[in-house]
Structures are given as C-alpha cells and as structure tokens.
Design a protein around this motif. Structure first.
Motif, mmCIF file in Angstrom:
data_model
loop_
_atom_site.group_PDB
_atom_site.id
_atom_site.type_symbol
_atom_site.label_atom_id
_atom_site.label_comp_id
_atom_site.label_asym_id
_atom_site.label_seq_id
_atom_site.Cartn_x
_atom_site.Cartn_y
_atom_site.Cartn_z
ATOM 1 N N LEU A 1 -2.746 4.639 -4.703
ATOM 2 C CA LEU A 1 -3.186 5.945 -4.187
ATOM 3 C C LEU A 1 -4.301 5.802 -3.152
ATOM 4 C CD1 LEU A 1 -3.267 7.947 -7.541
ATOM 5 C CD2 LEU A 1 -1.613 8.212 -5.702
ATOM 6 N N GLY A 2 -4.707 4.548 -2.853
ATOM 7 C CA GLY A 2 -5.747 4.323 -1.849
ATOM 8 C C GLY A 2 -7.143 4.241 -2.420
ATOM 9 N N VAL A 3 -7.283 4.076 -3.734
ATOM 10 C CA VAL A 3 -8.596 4.050 -4.376
ATOM 11 C C VAL A 3 -8.832 2.675 -4.971
ATOM 12 C CG1 VAL A 3 -10.059 5.044 -6.167
ATOM 13 C CG2 VAL A 3 -8.474 6.504 -4.895
ATOM 14 N N HIS A 4 -10.007 2.090 -4.645
ATOM 15 C CA HIS A 4 -10.394 0.829 -5.278
ATOM 16 C C HIS A 4 -11.169 1.142 -6.543
ATOM 17 C CE1 HIS A 4 -11.787 -3.234 -5.917
ATOM 18 N NE2 HIS A 4 -13.030 -2.770 -6.011
ATOM 19 N N ALA A 5 -10.687 0.641 -7.674
ATOM 20 C CA ALA A 5 -11.316 0.950 -8.954
ATOM 21 C C ALA A 5 -11.635 -0.337 -9.697
ATOM 22 C CB ALA A 5 -10.395 1.827 -9.800
ATOM 23 N N ASP A 6 -12.882 -0.405 -10.201
ATOM 24 C CA ASP A 6 -13.241 -1.460 -11.137
ATOM 25 C C ASP A 6 -12.915 -0.976 -12.543
ATOM 26 O OD1 ASP A 6 -14.218 -3.048 -9.084
ATOM 27 O OD2 ASP A 6 -16.213 -2.138 -9.194
ATOM 28 N N TRP A 7 -12.842 -1.907 -13.478
ATOM 29 C CA TRP A 7 -12.554 -1.502 -14.851
ATOM 30 C C TRP A 7 -13.244 -2.433 -15.831
ATOM 31 C CZ3 TRP A 7 -10.154 -5.207 -17.812
ATOM 32 C CH2 TRP A 7 -9.466 -6.212 -17.127
ATOM 33 N N THR A 8 -13.438 -1.934 -17.033
ATOM 34 C CA THR A 8 -14.029 -2.723 -18.101
ATOM 35 C C THR A 8 -13.565 -2.168 -19.440
ATOM 36 O OG1 THR A 8 -16.089 -3.471 -19.150
ATOM 37 C CG2 THR A 8 -16.112 -1.291 -18.140
ATOM 38 N N THR A 9 -13.456 -3.065 -20.419
ATOM 39 C CA THR A 9 -13.081 -2.645 -21.774
ATOM 40 C C THR A 9 -14.288 -2.523 -22.695
ATOM 41 O OG1 THR A 9 -12.729 -4.953 -22.424
ATOM 42 C CG2 THR A 9 -10.823 -3.769 -21.555
ATOM 43 N N ASP A 10 -15.483 -2.836 -22.177
ATOM 44 C CA ASP A 10 -16.703 -2.814 -22.982
ATOM 45 C C ASP A 10 -17.593 -1.661 -22.532
ATOM 46 O OD1 ASP A 10 -18.941 -3.260 -24.463
ATOM 47 O OD2 ASP A 10 -19.320 -5.301 -23.735
#
Length: 851
Positions: free
Chosen positions: A603-612
C-alpha cells in the motif's frame, strides 16, 4: 400323530442316503484300484523319459568339453604356454595339465594352469591315453579339492614349456555337474544327483542327494528292505553299459524314482533322483475327480430326495428372515432418523448462537442506534448463513447421490472472513479462547464460487475447532494464496484451521468424513453435533474441485487444510495507495506482524514491527524526536502478558497527541470500543487484515478526504422505482402474508392477496388487461399449486397473460425447483425468507414498463 409322517420321511431319507453312500463307495474304491496300476506305469514312463533327457543334456555338455580339450591339443603345437593358459581360461577351465607318461604317477600331470592335479585312477588314465581314447575321470588338486578331469590324447608328442607329453588334461570343479543340472533342479525335474562307478562307489553327489549314506550306493541299497534284487539288476545293467530305473522310498517316506544311465567317455553312471510329486499331483487330481464324480452322483440322488423336505424348511426360514430384515430395517431407519434430528444442533446452533447473542446485545442497547444497527446487521448475516446451512442439510440426499449443484457468483473473501469472525465471536468469547486470524499474501479478494458453500466449509471447520478446544485454548485461522495450476484466470486459496484442543485418534481420522460419525470418547461426549459437518464439508470441497487434509493427535490438537482453485472475479480493483507514514505494528504473533508489514508495503507504507510490547515502547521512545518518528501505531488488543489498551496508553504518553493509535483484534468490535473508552485511542480495525481492510481502515486517519470501506452492511440502499405498481401475492400462510405485506409495502407497491393458486387465477382473470404488473407466487398452496396457476395464467387468451411478471417466492429453493418454475412459465425464483432487495430487483427487471 402329526409328527409321524415327518419321522417316516426322515427315516426313509436316511436309509436311502446310507445305501447310496455304500454303493458309490464300493464303486469308487474299485475304480481307484484299477486306475492305480495304469497310473504307476504312466508315472514310471514319465520319470524315465524325463531322467533320460537330463542325462542326454549332461552327456552333450561333457562331449562339448572333451571337444574343447581336443581343440587345445591341436593348439598346443603352435601356441606358447601363456597362450595356452589364456585359451583354457577362455573356455572356462579351472585347470590344465600336460600328460607325461614317463614320469612318476604323482608327476604325470605337469600343471600349465592351476595347481598340480593327481588322478584317482592313474592306470586307467594311462591306458586310455595309450589307446588314444578321450576320458573323464576324477582327481584332486594340491588342496585336496575334488576335480573333474577331462583328458584328450595327442596324435604324436606335444611340447609345452620345454616339456614333452602325449596329451592334455583339463580340470573343472566337481560342482560343474551341479551347475549344469541347476536348470533341471530349479524346474523341479531333478531333485538331486549322484555319480557312481560300476562297483557302486560314489564319485560325487549333490548336497540334496539323501537316498544314500556312505561311499557305496549298491551296499546301501542291498541293506534296505527288498533292495537286494534291485541292487543286483542295477549292477547287471551297469556292467552291460545299459540304463536302469526303479522306484525308491526315502527314509523320510517320500516316494521317488531313481534313474541310472552311463556318462559318456567315462566309467561313471549318473543317478538322477526325481520326485513323484508332479505325477502324484496328477494322480491326486484324477482320484479326486473320480471321488467327486461318484459322490456327485450320490449327491444328485440325495438332493432329489431332499428337495421336498428342504423346500418346506426354506420357505419357513425365508419368511422368518424377511420378517427379521423388515424389523431390523425399521429399527435402523427409526434410529437414524432419531439420531439425525437429535444431532442437528451441532451445525444449527453455531449461527443461532450469534443471532441470540446479538439480540441480547441489541436489547441492552436500545438507546444506542449505532449499536442496534451493528447488531441487526450481524443478526442478518448469521440468519443468512443459518438459512444456507438448513438448505445444505436438506440437500444431504443429493450430496450422497452426487447430484449436488453449485451456484456460482462473485464473492469477496474479505466479506466471507469478516462474516465468519462475526458469527463465531460470541462462542470464542464465552470460552475465553485465544482466536487469531492471519491473512498472508492475498492479492485477489474477489473470486467466483458458491458463497453459501464456501461459508459452510469455513464455518464447519471453525465451529469444530471452537467446540473441541477447551476454555482458554488457542485457535488459529490462516488464509493465503498461491498460483493455481488451472492458469492465470484462477487463484489457489489455502485455508488452515488449527487448534490445541482434544484432538482425534489416528483411527477416527480415517473415518472423519463419514456421515453421522463421532469419536466415542469421554473427551467429546459433552460436545453436541450430528456428525455430518465434516461429511458435508468433504462433499462440498470435492464438488468445488478442491482437496481437504486432516492431521490430528490426541491431547495435542487438530489441523485442517483446505485447498480450493477459484476463478478470479472480473472486477476492476481500485488503486489502493496510502501516504508513506512511519508506522509500528505491535502484535505477539510474528507471522501476523510480517504479513501486516508486507501488506502495508504493497500500500506504499513502510512499517516496523515487534512482538514485544516493552520493545515497542523503547522503539517509540527512541524515534519520537527523530525525523522518522512513528505517526501511526497498530496495537493488538490481546497479547500474552500484556494488555493492548495499557500498551496504547503508554505509547500515547510517549508519542503525544499528534500520532494515531489504533487497536486490532479478531474479537467483537463493540468490546474493543467499550474497552478503549477514555484511553485516547483513535479507533479500531477488526481482523482479519486484508489489504482492503487496512486500506479503508487507515485511510480515514491518514487522508484529508476519508474514504469509507465498502461493505454490504453499509452500502446505501438502491433506489427502486416501484411506487404505484400493483402486485398479486399468492400466499396461503397468514404469517408469511403479513411479513411480505410489511416488507414490500415500503417499496410503494400496492399489494393484493390471493389465498391460493385458484384465487390468484380468478383475480387475474377478472382484472382488466394491465391492471396488475406482477405476481409473487408461492408454490405449495391448497386447491391449486403455484406451478398449476402459472400454467393456467400463461395459457389465458388476453394480451398481458404472456407479459405479466410471475416471480416464484417459496421455500422450495433447490436447483430443480427453480428449473421447474421456469418450465411452468415463471420469470424467476426468489427463495424464502424474503430478501427485499432481490424481490425488488426481479420485479423491476421483469415487470412491463409503466404506461
């Protein structure tokens, strides 16, 4: 007195039967005695002929070997010793020696190939060499191994390695005879063999030659009962150089045939021991045939006598059997019917629970129109699924007979999954289960398939997972796609439902797709169900050309995988693109984080992620004052060991009021809203996170002109210009008429009721042409059915008889019911319960234009 005729009949029958048995037994015994002599002669002739063939074969083989030695004698005049050795090896000789008559006996044979050989009978070898005769004898090598010696004299002297001799002697291992007879041994023509001299001494024998013990066969034979005469005749035949054969019983009691014949170019005689087995098999078969024929004739007579008596017994037994079968069939039918009706709650209660739950919520929120609207929407969704489920259960007979039909239509996988989550939310919540939905790599959301059947597959699998997973258990639903082998116009969808419930035994998994089958275990006794859910699912998946696989382990859980190849819907997808805001996804499941990040990237969005959650707070703190500070957070509501709302509150304190914080969850959106009150959370996005779900869910928080997510629940009502149109409703049920009048009157229609088909025909026949614009026709009515009424109306001689719109509106909704309506002249079919939009659309399509 009443039993006396039966006793006389039985006694007479027994007497005649005994007489028949005695007569035929005597005849059979006589036939067998006379036949034994002939069979014995045939057997001996057969054995002798077979043994003679074997002896001739061995003789031909030994003659060939003698010719080969003779050839090497001629070659020795022109070849060197090394060339002579090569020639011997090529002819597969193990030994080769030069015969030197003037040397001492132990040095008579000079070795050319192999070790030195010593003949058993040096004088005999010398005499034959001097007489110019070929000879086969036995000897030994230096290791005392038994060797067959094949000698050929030379016409003059020959020289090898500077030594002069008068002939060559070749040698092969004594197993050579066994190897040559191997084919006969394997074919069963020969049991074993032995080579003896004329005096009875055994030169060699096969390991299986058990008819003699010791070195002297004649002495062994004379020691047996009646063996002296046979031994004398055998010795006489050998002295005359002839053949002899005789029967012999081994010490184990087996009947054999022994043949004795001379071995060419030697003083040996070959004994071949053959079994009477093949002959005995024929004899036994012939004897059995005689016995069968004799007793068969006896049986014919007995059968004739037993016919009358047996007929009475057969009739009585048949009548009792028919009565028992009828009783058992009635009991099985009654039991199956009772079991079917009592177990239907398994499939019906699932959407029914959603309806009851949403009704309870609506009653407690009558002052909140938004909650009421959402509840009614979910009740509608569950009701539609319940209707489809009932139709499927009624369609079981057609499924079993292979006549199930699919109604292909455009379906949104996003809406299917959202409806699925909506239906099961209440059940998951009641059992406090962890429920996660993963959407991975879904690029095609709109497909062509049977939406009711697809919903039924998904809901059957998920309801089973919920039902057989204990409170606090985990349920995971995954949907992903891959290229279809059918081509670019199709997409392969994979649905996986996995739980950590009670599981199933390996034995039960093999029967899981059978109807009315449930595992008989205390672990599942409290779970309700008819046992048809997986059977129906399997039939539907097969009808859709898919595959289903079940893996389960008791106490561990169950995993069900469904693969379907579905045609892509011909729709133009909107260009979905979001502003590239820095975003952080916080969820305890790594797979969901990665899937969401990949979808956001598309969709054109840079997203970081984390499980903590703690790491999320650290990342927010680290980025808050940088140019890459996060502007939007997606936080899972339920995470192990952490409350999503509390995490969102702490993120708000770190990031301030200029960021957007949204909750995600597969649980009820109303519950999320209640929990998020007064926590400064901007909104919620319900799982599953399809691409379109994220786009429309985030767009309202990221754009200046928010777009609303298209949904069947929120679509604006289509405008239908039906005001003032007059329609006859043929309906015999008062409640159904009341519902139809209430719902359809809102469209501006002028409705006239006909209580049955006959009244409908009369109303239309008495009206002026064009007075009525359409007829909504029930099918099952007294006096005249809807089918009959339609035929009569279409056959009337009036201008509007062929043009008036006749729409079937009935609970008879099978494919053949629809086709029958069309065959009777109706324009279309709409199934009950009444779908106002569908009825309005059909009337507008088929009613003549307004004048």
């Amino acid at each position: 007195m009443k039993h006396r005729p039966m006793r006389m009949l039985v006694c007479s029958l027994v007497g005649i039967a005994a007489l028949c048995v005695v007569v035929f037994s005597v005849v059979t015994e006589h036939m067998q005695e006379k036949g034994a002599e002939t069979i014995r002669y045939i057997g001996e002739s057969y054995m002798s002929s077979m043994s003679r063939q074997v002896t001739m074969h061995l003789g031909a083989t030994l003659d060939l070997r003698i010719d080969q030695v003779s050839d090497m004698v001629e070659e020795a005049r022109s070849l060197s010793a090394e060339q002579l050795r090569t020639s011997a090896r090529a002819r597969q000789f193990d030994y080769l020696a030069l015969y030197q008559p003037d040397m001492p006996p132990e040095e008579t044979l000079y070795p050319i190939l192999g070790s030195r050989l010593v003949p058993d009978d040096p004088e005999g070898l010398k005499n034959h060499m001097e007489a110019g005769e070929d000879r086969i004898d036995m000897g030994r090598d230096q290791l005392d191994g038994r060797i067959i010696l094949i000698s050929a004299p030379a016409s003059g002297e020959i020289t090898v390695d500077g030594r002069t001799g008068t002939g060559l002697v070749a040698g092969v291992w004594s197993s050579y005879i066994d190897e040559n007879l191997q084919h006969e041994l394997e074919a069963g023509m020969v049991e074993s063999w032995a080579v003896i001299r004329a005096d009875g001494g055994i030169v060699g024998r096969a390991p299986g030659f058990h008819v003699s013990e010791g070195p002297d066969f004649l002495a062994w034979l004379r020691g047996r009962e009646n063996g002296g005469d046979i031994a004398s005749e055998l010795q006489k035949a050998m002295e005359e150089g002839g053949e002899f054969s005789f029967p012999l019983t081994t010490e184990s009691g087996e009947a054999n045939h022994v043949y004795c014949g001379p071995v060419p170019a030697s003083s040996w005689y070959l004994l071949l021991n053959t079994s009477y087995g093949p002959v005995n098999s024929g004899i036994d078969g012939l004897g059995s045939s005689w016995t069968s024929t004799a007793f068969g004739g006896c049986a014919v007579i007995l059968i004739a006598l037993l016919t009358v008596f047996g007929w009475y017994i057969a009739v009585t037994r048949r009548q009792l059997h028919d009565l028992e079968e009828a009783r058992r069939a009635a009991e099985e039918a009654s039991q199956a019917k009772s079991q079917f009706l009592s177990n239907m709650s398994h499939d019906i209660r699932t959407p029914l629970n959603g309806i009851v739950g949403m009704t309870a919520i609506a009653r407690s929120n009558t002052d909140d129109p938004e909650v009421m609207t959402r509840c009614l929407s979910k009740i509608t969704s569950s009701s539609r699924h319940l209707l489809g489920l009932i139709n499927d259960i009624l369609d079981m007979a057609k499924i079993d007979s292979g006549r199930m039909t699919l109604n292909m239509e455009q379906v949104s996988l996003r809406e299917v999954m959202q409806e699925l989550v909506t239906i099961v939310q209440q059940q998951v919540k009641l059992k406090s289960q962890s429920f996660d939905v993963y959407i991975d790599n879904i690029s095609v959301e709109d497909v062509c398939c049977d939406s009711v059947r697809l919903n039924q597959i998904f809901l059957n699998l998920l309801s089973n997972a919920i039902k057989f997973t204990p409170e606090g258990g985990n349920i995971k639903v995954t949907l992903y796609e891959s290229p279809s082998p059918k081509g670019d116009g199709y997409i392969r969808s994979h649905l996986q439902v996995k739980d950590n419930g009670v599981g199933m035994s390996e034995e039960f998994v093999s029967h899981i797709f059978e109807s009315f089958v449930r595992e008989d275990s205390a672990r599942v006794h409290k779970a309700q169900g008819a046992g048809v859910g997986m059977a129906i699912t399997k039939h539907i998946v097969d009808a859709m050309g898919g595959a289903i696989r079940v893996k389960s382990q008791v106490g561990v859980g169950t995993e069900v995988d469904v693969i379907l190849d579905m045609e892509k819907a011909a729709v133009s997808e909107s260009d979905m693109h979001l502003p590239n805001w820095p975003m952080l996804v916080v969820d305890d499941d790594e797979s969901l984080c990665m899937s969401a990040a990949a979808t956001l990237k598309s969709l054109g969005v840079h997203a970081d992620w984390t499980t903590d959650p703690n790491e999320a707070l650290e990342m927010a703190e680290k980025q808050k004052n940088s140019s890459g500070a996060y502007r939007l957070y997606l936080v899972d509501w339920h995470m192990p060991g952490a409350d999503g709302i509390e995490v969102a509150r702490e993120l708000r304190e770190i990031a301030g009021d200029n960021v957007r914080i949204l909750l995600t969850s597969a649980y009820d959106k109303d519950d999320m809203e209640d929990a998020a009150k007064d926590c400064r959370i901007d909104g919620e996005i319900a799982k599953p996170l399809f691409k379109s779900t994220l786009y429309y869910g985030l767009m309202k928080y990221m754009g200046d002109s928010p777009e609303a997510e298209p949904s069947g629940e929120e679509e604006a009502e289509e405008e239908h210009d039906l005001a003032g149109r007059r329609v006859i409703i043929a309906e015999d049920n008062d409640l159904n008429w009341e519902i139809a009048e209430e719902l359809l009157s809102e469209l501006g229609l002028e409705l006239v009721r006909a209580e049955n088909g006959r009244v409908c025909v009369e109303l239309f026949g008495k009206s002026e042409p064009g007075e009525y614009d359409g007829i909504l026709m029930d099918l099952r009515m007294p006096e005249m059915t809807g089918y009959e009424a339609s035929r009569v109306i279409r056959a009337m001689d009036r201008p509007d008889a062929k043009t008036i719109a006749i729409i079937a509106m009935s609970a008879d909704a099978f494919a053949e019911d629809v086709q029958r309506c069309l065959d009777c002249g109706m324009n279309a079919h709409s199934a009950k319960p009444i779908d106002v939009k569908t009825v309005a659309m059909l009337l507008e399509r088929y009613m003549p234009e307004k004048k």
